[in-house]
Structures are given as C-alpha cells and as structure tokens.
Design an enzyme around this catalytic site. Structure first.
Site, mmCIF file in Angstrom:
data_model
loop_
_atom_site.group_PDB
_atom_site.id
_atom_site.type_symbol
_atom_site.label_atom_id
_atom_site.label_comp_id
_atom_site.label_asym_id
_atom_site.label_seq_id
_atom_site.Cartn_x
_atom_site.Cartn_y
_atom_site.Cartn_z
ATOM 1 N N CYS A 81 2.452 -3.298 6.661
ATOM 2 C CA CYS A 81 2.917 -4.355 5.841
ATOM 3 C C CYS A 81 3.866 -3.838 4.986
ATOM 4 O O CYS A 81 5.077 -3.826 5.642
ATOM 5 C CB CYS A 81 1.939 -5.205 5.024
ATOM 6 S SG CYS A 81 0.582 -6.152 6.044
ATOM 7 N N HIS A 124 0.813 -1.156 -0.115
ATOM 8 C CA HIS A 124 0.031 -0.085 -0.106
ATOM 9 C C HIS A 124 0.942 1.373 0.035
ATOM 10 O O HIS A 124 2.194 1.079 0.029
ATOM 11 C CB HIS A 124 -0.962 -0.099 1.272
ATOM 12 C CG HIS A 124 -0.282 0.062 2.566
ATOM 13 N ND1 HIS A 124 0.233 0.874 3.223
ATOM 14 C CD2 HIS A 124 0.118 -1.177 3.274
ATOM 15 C CE1 HIS A 124 0.788 0.588 4.324
ATOM 16 N NE2 HIS A 124 0.809 -0.831 4.287
#
Length: 228
Positions: free
Chosen positions: A192, A176
């Site tokens: 993440c 992302h």
C-alpha cells in the site's frame, strides 16, 4: 653534436612527460550533495527496537523524501494524515499552516482506495501474510509465508503498520514501513503506502487509534504503477 641535440630534445620534452605523469595520477574529484547533519541523527541506528534498526544513509535519496516540516494549508484538524499517492508524500497536519511531510513508496494496493478513513489499529513489528494473488504471481517467494511471516527486519511491513478502517470495517489499506529503502519515492509492484522504517516509527508514535486519514484521488490506477 648529436648527443647535444638529444639532450636538448629530452629537456624540451620533460615538461610534457611530467605533465602526463601528473595527469595519470590525478583522481577525479567527486562532489556529494549536501545533506543537513541533523538527518544523520534522524536516520541513525535505533538499537532500542526489538529488532535493532540499522542506520540509513540520507544522502542516497532525493532530499525531498526526507522527513521535514513544510507549509501546508488545510482546514483539517491537527493530527490528520493526508496521503498523496501521486506525489509520493504523506502529510501529518499540525494546525499551524504546516505539516510534517514524509516521502512514501506506493504499491498497487495504494491506488485502490481514496477518501476518508481512520486508524483502526496500530501494529509494532507486525506479521505479514501474502494474498492469494501474490502467492499465485510469485509462489516461490510468497508461498512459504501463506500462514504469515513474523515481524522482523525482513518483513515487508517493516517496523510499524497503521491499519485503516471505515465504518468499522478493515479497508485492507495499510501505511507501513519497508525493508527496501530504495523503494521510497517510487511506484512499486505490491503493498500500500510504505515509509522508511525510521519514519513509520516516528509517525506511529505521533498518531492514535481513531486518527483521521484522507487518501487523495490521484487519477492513477494500479495498472499505471511502475514495477521495481
């Protein structure tokens, strides 16, 4: 006689006095690392987005973290994403012995998965919901968003998100964007794998649902990450 000596003494001291004045007015010269001008365009403003993305100064980070095409030998098909959390890089293979390389920041969850997956869905300006652990660790910041934070420039997932699946199930692993460009190239406390918003927008348009993703084993654990 005394007056003459005083004048001679004054004249003798003048060069030193002038040098001192000149020295006090001289400002130190600051040298800036050279950055290819093309990056000013690549990381310039994106006003066409639902939430206009501001320009990012590419000279403020290690040049290796900027998007670039690099040699990368692999047997994987073109369009495969290879994440190397330990090196803080993400590669998108091209099939010609090269890949597009993006600098990434890696959160604790970024070390919890390794192996193959695929993009199960893609999100544009996605909403974000903190986990129960995140709320427990920092309730003042995260509890207000227990039911989700809408997409936007302040959202931790940034401008785009790629959701990784395996055997039809969400792995909870995300690639992302970020609202904190300074975190790229570093290990961070949460999340993440994050890219500059400009880079996740670029990667998002290059891949499709079903694209293969490989997350390499770095030998690191979540506890090895550095909080910033």
């Amino acid at each position: 006689m005394t007056s003459s000596l005083s004048r001679r003494g004054f004249l003798a001291l003048m060069p030193f006095a002038l040098a001192a004045c000149a020295s006090s007015r001289t400002m130190p010269v600051q040298t800036m690392a050279y950055v290819d001008p093309m990056y000013s365009e690549i990381y310039g403003p994106i006003p066409s987005e639902p939430y206009p993305v501001p320009a990012f100064n590419p000279g403020s980070v290690d040049p290796q973290l900027l998007r670039q095409v690099v040699p990368y030998q692999t047997a994987e098909l073109p369009g495969t994403i290879i994440v190397d959390p330990g090196a803080r890089f993400l590669y998108l293979t091209r099939g010609d012995g090269q890949a597009v390389r993006y600098g990434v920041g890696v959160g604790r969850a970024g070390y919890d998965y390794e192996g193959e997956a695929y993009i199960g869905r893609k999100g544009t300006w996605p909403s974000w919901t903190p986990t129960k652990d995140m709320i427990a660790e920092n309730p003042e910041v995260n509890a207000p968003w227990a039911n989700g934070m809408p997409g936007g420039l302040e959202n931790p997932l940034g401008a785009r998100a790629l959701y990784l699946y395996n055997n039809g199930r969400d792995t909870l692993y995300r690639i992302h964007g970020t609202n904190d460009p300074s975190s790229i190239g570093r290990s961070v406390s949460s999340g993440c794998v994050r890219l500059f918003n400009h880079d996740i927008i670029d990667l998002h348009r290059r891949v499709t649902v079903g694209s293969k993703v490989i997350v390499l084993n770095t030998g690191l654990q979540a506890s090895d990450t550095i909080n910033v």
